[in-house]
Design an enzyme around this catalytic site. Structure first.
Site, mmCIF file in Angstrom:
data_model
loop_
_atom_site.group_PDB
_atom_site.id
_atom_site.type_symbol
_atom_site.label_atom_id
_atom_site.label_comp_id
_atom_site.label_asym_id
_atom_site.label_seq_id
_atom_site.Cartn_x
_atom_site.Cartn_y
_atom_site.Cartn_z
ATOM 1 N N ASP A 60 0.839 -1.198 0.000
ATOM 2 C CA ASP A 60 0.000 0.000 0.000
ATOM 3 C C ASP A 60 0.870 1.244 0.000
ATOM 4 O O ASP A 60 1.722 1.431 0.879
ATOM 5 C CB ASP A 60 -0.903 0.028 1.233
ATOM 6 C CG ASP A 60 -1.687 1.332 1.314
ATOM 7 O OD1 ASP A 60 -2.600 1.514 0.489
ATOM 8 O OD2 ASP A 60 -1.345 2.170 2.163
ATOM 9 N N TYR A 65 2.914 10.037 0.308
ATOM 10 C CA TYR A 65 4.057 9.492 1.025
ATOM 11 C C TYR A 65 5.361 9.929 0.348
ATOM 12 O O TYR A 65 5.841 9.324 -0.598
ATOM 13 C CB TYR A 65 3.979 7.971 1.079
ATOM 14 C CG TYR A 65 2.728 7.427 1.743
ATOM 15 C CD1 TYR A 65 1.961 8.211 2.602
ATOM 16 C CD2 TYR A 65 2.310 6.124 1.504
ATOM 17 C CE1 TYR A 65 0.819 7.711 3.200
ATOM 18 C CE2 TYR A 65 1.169 5.616 2.108
ATOM 19 C CZ TYR A 65 0.428 6.408 2.951
ATOM 20 O OH TYR A 65 -0.711 5.909 3.537
ATOM 21 N N LYS A 91 -3.543 5.856 -3.725
ATOM 22 C CA LYS A 91 -4.611 6.747 -3.287
ATOM 23 C C LYS A 91 -4.752 7.953 -4.205
ATOM 24 O O LYS A 91 -3.811 8.319 -4.909
ATOM 25 C CB LYS A 91 -4.348 7.174 -1.840
ATOM 26 C CG LYS A 91 -4.180 5.953 -0.913
ATOM 27 C CD LYS A 91 -3.861 6.335 0.498
ATOM 28 C CE LYS A 91 -3.633 5.084 1.334
ATOM 29 N NZ LYS A 91 -2.326 4.453 1.057
ATOM 30 N N LEU A 246 1.190 1.175 20.861
ATOM 31 C CA LEU A 246 0.948 -0.258 21.014
ATOM 32 C C LEU A 246 2.129 -1.100 20.542
ATOM 33 O O LEU A 246 2.109 -2.328 20.693
ATOM 34 C CB LEU A 246 -0.322 -0.668 20.266
ATOM 35 C CG LEU A 246 -1.627 -0.147 20.872
ATOM 36 C CD1 LEU A 246 -2.820 -0.545 20.020
ATOM 37 C CD2 LEU A 246 -1.808 -0.652 22.313
#
Length: 356
Positions: A60, A65, A91, A246
């Site tokens: 992806d 980016y 995208k 996380l």
């Protein structure tokens, strides 16, 4: 990139009502755009090659980016395959325009002399799609996401962008899908509310949702994910570590990041309690974060960003780690997980572990 076919096979799931299947563990290419820190051409090539050898086939990327840098590098890695074996998503919604050279733009330390211009119109989407084909140097893109439509990105200006996106932008994407130029369409965003809103304006195959269905957040279970189940609309999870907290946890001296910023006290406390249960059941926090979303029937893939070779092997290890059912039940008992959240089973964990 070596194109031999003896690489490990990551389990696949079908995207919505399409014929397209994606790996349950994908490769997020934002770091290939020099996100927060520069990566040399040699290192970027080595990382993408190592990912392929490790079994990754779902990539992806996006024009955003590195202002085109990630698309160029990803295309260079995939081009020798001549369209075989991989699934590529990118995208639309941002047009790149010459803007001179800068050390940093929008968090990317990219050498590309472009800046972004939002355009969700029919013509803007078509141009963005064609530009992406040129930047990647590839003859196809499999999944096309409308990038960062929504109030989180645009604030009040979203009231202007959203109608244009749902009328002209959707028309362009639907046309590309009908023509067979792409296999699936969706939104790539950081807020589930705009996905739910967009479902009233079109037939979407999937949504790339970053950070909004995770070990820390399950509010999307209330109305959005049930609608996805009803319509067989798939979810690809980006940002499974909620911008890092996380993955790093909250112990030690380093700053814990959540939602692209230093984590607030209540989030730090919640993660601290999750870490205590991780210790009790000998579970790695990052492994739980990576595996949890895949238990939901609408989730077909999780795509963490991977910026170095060491993270590739580490991510696969986390993906395979055995997690006892009692751990998930304990999270629910401690009100650290929504009571209605589907949880991984021993069978699903075993299937992941035997994929390599």
């Amino acid at each position: 990139m070596n194109t031999t076919h003896n690489s490990p096979v990551i389990p696949k799931r079908r995207v919505g009502n399409t014929e397209l299947e994606v790996d349950t563990l994908g490769f997020g290419c934002a770091p290939m755009g020099n996100l927060y820190q520069p990566i040399s051409e040699e290192d970027a090539k080595a990382v993408l090659s190592a990912a392929w050898q490790a079994g990754f086939r779902h990539f992806d990327t996006a024009p955003h980016y590195g202002q085109g840098l990630s698309e160029r590098r990803t295309g260079d890695a995939l081009r020798p395959l001549q369209g075989k074996d991989y699934v590529l998503s990118t995208k639309v919604g941002r047009i790149l325009k010459p803007a001179g050279y800068a050390k940093e733009r929008h968090g990317f330390m990219s050498p590309m002399p472009f800046d972004i211009h939002y355009d969700y119109s029919y013509d803007g989407i078509m141009r963005s799609f064609e530009d992406s084909l040129q930047r990647t140097g590839l003859d196809r893109i499999d999944i096309l996401y409308m990038h960062d439509i929504g109030r989180d990105t645009h604030g009040d200006d979203n009231d202007r962008h959203f109608p244009i996106a749902m009328k002209g932008g959707y028309k362009a994407m639907d046309q590309l899908r009908s023509e067979g130029s792409i296999k699936a369409i969706g939104l790539g965003v950081n807020e589930y509310q705009v996905c739910e809103q967009a479902m009233d304006h079109g037939d979407w195959d999937c949504f790339l949702l970053a950070g909004r269905y995770s070990l820390l957040e399950q509010q999307s279970l209330q109305t959005f994910l049930p609608k996805c189940q009803e319509r067989n609309t798939s979810i690809i999870i980006g940002g499974p570590y909620n911008s890092g907290i996380l993955a790093t946890g909250v112990r030690g001296e380093r700053t814990a990041y959540y939602n692209y910023a230093p984590a607030p006290a209540e989030i730090i406390e919640r993660v601290r309690k999750i870490e205590e249960l991780c210790d009790q059941y000998q579970v790695t926090l990052a492994a739980a974060a990576l595996q949890f979303p895949l238990a939901h029937p609408s989730v077909v893939s999780v795509i963490p960003g991977l910026g170095n070779i060491g993270r590739i092997d580490k991510t696969i290890s986390l993906f395979k780690q055995a997690i006892p059912n009692e751990f998930w039940q304990s999270l629910k008992s401690a009100n650290l997980l929504d009571q209605n959240a589907p949880i991984p089973t021993s069978q699903s964990t075993e299937e992941l572990a035997h994929a390599y």
